[in-house]
Each structure stands twice: as structure tokens, then as C-alpha cells.
Design a protein around this motif. Structure first.
Motif, PDB file in Angstrom:
ATOM      1  N   ILE A 172       0.872  -1.171   0.000  1.00  0.00           N
ATOM      2  CA  ILE A 172       0.000   0.000   0.000  1.00  0.00           C
ATOM      3  C   ILE A 172       0.907   1.217   0.000  1.00  0.00           C
ATOM      4  O   ILE A 172       1.875   1.276   0.758  1.00  0.00           O
ATOM      5  CB  ILE A 172      -0.906   0.021   1.249  1.00  0.00           C
ATOM      6  N   LEU A 173       0.605   2.190  -0.863  1.00  0.00           N
ATOM      7  CA  LEU A 173       1.372   3.433  -0.903  1.00  0.00           C
ATOM      8  C   LEU A 173       0.491   4.555  -0.384  1.00  0.00           C
ATOM      9  O   LEU A 173      -0.619   4.764  -0.875  1.00  0.00           O
ATOM     10  CB  LEU A 173       1.847   3.725  -2.329  1.00  0.00           C
ATOM     11  N   PHE A 174       0.982   5.262   0.613  1.00  0.00           N
ATOM     12  CA  PHE A 174       0.273   6.370   1.249  1.00  0.00           C
ATOM     13  C   PHE A 174       1.027   7.657   0.907  1.00  0.00           C
ATOM     14  O   PHE A 174       2.190   7.810   1.274  1.00  0.00           O
ATOM     15  CB  PHE A 174       0.238   6.145   2.754  1.00  0.00           C
ATOM     16  N   VAL A 175       0.370   8.579   0.178  1.00  0.00           N
ATOM     17  CA  VAL A 175       0.998   9.840  -0.234  1.00  0.00           C
ATOM     18  C   VAL A 175       0.404  10.965   0.593  1.00  0.00           C
ATOM     19  O   VAL A 175      -0.764  11.316   0.441  1.00  0.00           O
ATOM     20  CB  VAL A 175       0.785  10.115  -1.736  1.00  0.00           C
ATOM     21  N   ASP A 176       1.219  11.498   1.492  1.00  0.00           N
ATOM     22  CA  ASP A 176       0.763  12.559   2.392  1.00  0.00           C
ATOM     23  C   ASP A 176       1.999  13.224   2.962  1.00  0.00           C
ATOM     24  O   ASP A 176       2.914  12.548   3.421  1.00  0.00           O
ATOM     25  CB  ASP A 176      -0.090  11.957   3.511  1.00  0.00           C
ATOM     26  N   ASN A 177       2.043  14.543   2.944  1.00  0.00           N
ATOM     27  CA  ASN A 177       3.211  15.237   3.483  1.00  0.00           C
ATOM     28  C   ASN A 177       3.048  15.639   4.946  1.00  0.00           C
ATOM     29  O   ASN A 177       3.865  16.354   5.496  1.00  0.00           O
ATOM     30  CB  ASN A 177       3.589  16.445   2.615  1.00  0.00           C
ATOM     31  N   SER A 178       2.011  15.142   5.583  1.00  0.00           N
ATOM     32  CA  SER A 178       1.783  15.420   6.993  1.00  0.00           C
ATOM     33  C   SER A 178       2.433  14.337   7.860  1.00  0.00           C
ATOM     34  O   SER A 178       2.029  13.176   7.820  1.00  0.00           O
ATOM     35  CB  SER A 178       0.275  15.456   7.284  1.00  0.00           C
ATOM     36  N   LYS A 179       3.428  14.720   8.626  1.00  0.00           N
ATOM     37  CA  LYS A 179       4.109  13.762   9.514  1.00  0.00           C
ATOM     38  C   LYS A 179       3.129  13.171  10.524  1.00  0.00           C
ATOM     39  O   LYS A 179       3.176  11.988  10.830  1.00  0.00           O
ATOM     40  CB  LYS A 179       5.265  14.443  10.258  1.00  0.00           C
ATOM     41  N   VAL A 180       2.214  14.002  11.017  1.00  0.00           N
ATOM     42  CA  VAL A 180       1.209  13.541  11.979  1.00  0.00           C
ATOM     43  C   VAL A 180       0.299  12.502  11.325  1.00  0.00           C
ATOM     44  O   VAL A 180       0.005  11.457  11.912  1.00  0.00           O
ATOM     45  CB  VAL A 180       0.387  14.730  12.537  1.00  0.00           C
ATOM     46  N   GLY A 181      -0.125  12.772  10.091  1.00  0.00           N
ATOM     47  CA  GLY A 181      -0.981  11.832   9.375  1.00  0.00           C
ATOM     48  C   GLY A 181      -0.309  10.497   9.153  1.00  0.00           C
ATOM     49  O   GLY A 181      -0.922   9.433   9.302  1.00  0.00           O
ATOM     50  N   ILE A 182       0.960  10.538   8.829  1.00  0.00           N
ATOM     51  CA  ILE A 182       1.725   9.305   8.601  1.00  0.00           C
ATOM     52  C   ILE A 182       1.862   8.519   9.898  1.00  0.00           C
ATOM     53  O   ILE A 182       1.660   7.303   9.918  1.00  0.00           O
ATOM     54  CB  ILE A 182       3.102   9.631   7.987  1.00  0.00           C
ATOM     55  N   GLU A 183       2.189   9.192  10.972  1.00  0.00           N
ATOM     56  CA  GLU A 183       2.330   8.506  12.263  1.00  0.00           C
ATOM     57  C   GLU A 183       1.001   7.898  12.716  1.00  0.00           C
ATOM     58  O   GLU A 183       0.971   6.794  13.255  1.00  0.00           O
ATOM     59  CB  GLU A 183       2.885   9.453  13.325  1.00  0.00           C
ATOM     60  N   ARG A 184      -0.087   8.609  12.491  1.00  0.00           N
ATOM     61  CA  ARG A 184      -1.408   8.073  12.850  1.00  0.00           C
ATOM     62  C   ARG A 184      -1.736   6.832  12.027  1.00  0.00           C
ATOM     63  O   ARG A 184      -2.297   5.865  12.542  1.00  0.00           O
ATOM     64  CB  ARG A 184      -2.479   9.137  12.655  1.00  0.00           C
ATOM     65  N   ALA A 185      -1.399   6.860  10.741  1.00  0.00           N
ATOM     66  CA  ALA A 185      -1.653   5.694   9.885  1.00  0.00           C
ATOM     67  C   ALA A 185      -0.822   4.504  10.349  1.00  0.00           C
ATOM     68  O   ALA A 185      -1.336   3.384  10.452  1.00  0.00           O
ATOM     69  CB  ALA A 185      -1.331   6.026   8.431  1.00  0.00           C
ATOM     70  N   LYS A 186       0.455   4.732  10.651  1.00  0.00           N
ATOM     71  CA  LYS A 186       1.319   3.646  11.133  1.00  0.00           C
ATOM     72  C   LYS A 186       0.751   3.038  12.410  1.00  0.00           C
ATOM     73  O   LYS A 186       0.691   1.818  12.553  1.00  0.00           O
ATOM     74  CB  LYS A 186       2.734   4.169  11.413  1.00  0.00           C
ATOM     75  N   LYS A 187       0.333   3.899  13.329  1.00  0.00           N
ATOM     76  CA  LYS A 187      -0.205   3.429  14.609  1.00  0.00           C
ATOM     77  C   LYS A 187      -1.482   2.617  14.385  1.00  0.00           C
ATOM     78  O   LYS A 187      -1.665   1.551  14.985  1.00  0.00           O
ATOM     79  CB  LYS A 187      -0.487   4.614  15.534  1.00  0.00           C
ATOM     80  N   ALA A 188      -2.355   3.101  13.509  1.00  0.00           N
ATOM     81  CA  ALA A 188      -3.610   2.394  13.234  1.00  0.00           C
ATOM     82  C   ALA A 188      -3.331   1.026  12.617  1.00  0.00           C
ATOM     83  O   ALA A 188      -3.928   0.027  13.025  1.00  0.00           O
ATOM     84  CB  ALA A 188      -4.493   3.228  12.310  1.00  0.00           C
TER      85      ALA A 188
END
Length: 140
Positions: free
Chosen positions: A6-22
Motif C-alpha cells: 500500500i502506498l500512502f501519499v501525504d506530506n503530513s508527519k502527523v498523518g503518517i504517524e497516525r496511519a502507522k499506529k492504526a
């Protein structure tokens, strides 16, 4: 969906960390790759840093500054080996022009990001959906 990228394209560090945690909390074992913008994502799909196997799913926030998501989706849809990628636009910004353009590019969904810190339900619903649909066969 067994062992899919899965490729997640987002420049928000918070968004990326939330996705990883989920993903970790839900025990989702798919390989999650991140790109900060459309140029980096294209390189991961068709360039020098190509992900193998090709991701079956792309999550992208087309309304982020510095991300030309519509251009990336256009490239994906016109590429023989990438056009079957399921593209989900996930955004917190209402932009009718981008929504209309994305929907006309045959995206799988245009979804608003959860406002709160709990992405578990959001990604759980997506994951359940990913697991009930059928995918095209891998090219050999």
C-alpha cells in the motif's frame, strides 16, 4: 488481500504517524510505504525506487500543498501496469474541483480524514473493504 503493498501519499508527519499506529493496532500486515509528494510517489511506482510488487492500493491527499495528486492519478490511469491500482483520496479539505476531477479518474473513493486522533475505525473500515473485493491477477 494477502501481503499487498500500500502506498500512502501525504506530506503530513502527523498523518503518517497516525496511519502507522492504526495499522499496527489493527494488526494489518500489509506493507505500508510512504511518499511525501506525487514526484516521490511516481518514483516508487515507476522510477528508480520502484516498489515490488506494485501496490494494489494508493491512499493520497490530493489537497495537500506540494502534492499534485490529480497529475499522479492521471499518470497511474494511463500506465498499462499501474492503471488497476485502487486509488482512495483521503483529505480534510473540501475542494469541489479536485473532488470532481478525482472522481472522473475512476478513483475507488473520496473520503474525509477523521478529525479526531482515532484513525482505528477509519482504517478498520478501509481494511475490511480491501479484504472483500477481488483484485486482478499479478502479471508474471
Amino acid at each position: 488481500m494477502i501481503n499487498s503493498n500500500i502506498l500512502f501519499v501525504d506530506n503530513s508527519k502527523v498523518g503518517i504517524e497516525r496511519a502507522k499506529k492504526a495499522f499496527t493496532t489493527l494488526g494489518i500486515e500489509n506493507t505500508l510505504h510512504f511518499a511525501e509528494n506525487d514526484v516521490e510517489a511516481w518514483d516508487m511506482l515507476n522510477g528508480n525506487h520502484k516498489i515490488s510488487p506494485v501496490p494494489k492500493i494508493l491512499l493520497i491527499d490530493i489537497n495537500q500543498e506540494g502534492v499534485n495528486g490529480i497529475d499522479l492519478i492521471n499518470k497511474i490511469r494511463s500506465h498499462e501496469d499501474l492503471k488497476s491500482i485502487l486509488v482512495f483520496v483521503i483529505t480534510s479539505i473540501d475542494n469541489e474541483k479536485n473532488r470532481s476531477e478525482a472522481l472522473n479518474l475512476n478513483i475507488a473513493g473520496y473520503i474525509h480524514k477523521p478529525i479526531d486522533n482515532d484513525n482505528i475505525d477509519f482504517f478498520s473500515i478501509l481494511y475490511n473493504y480491501w479484504n472483500i473485493i477481488e483484485y486482478s491477477s499479478e502479471k508474471k
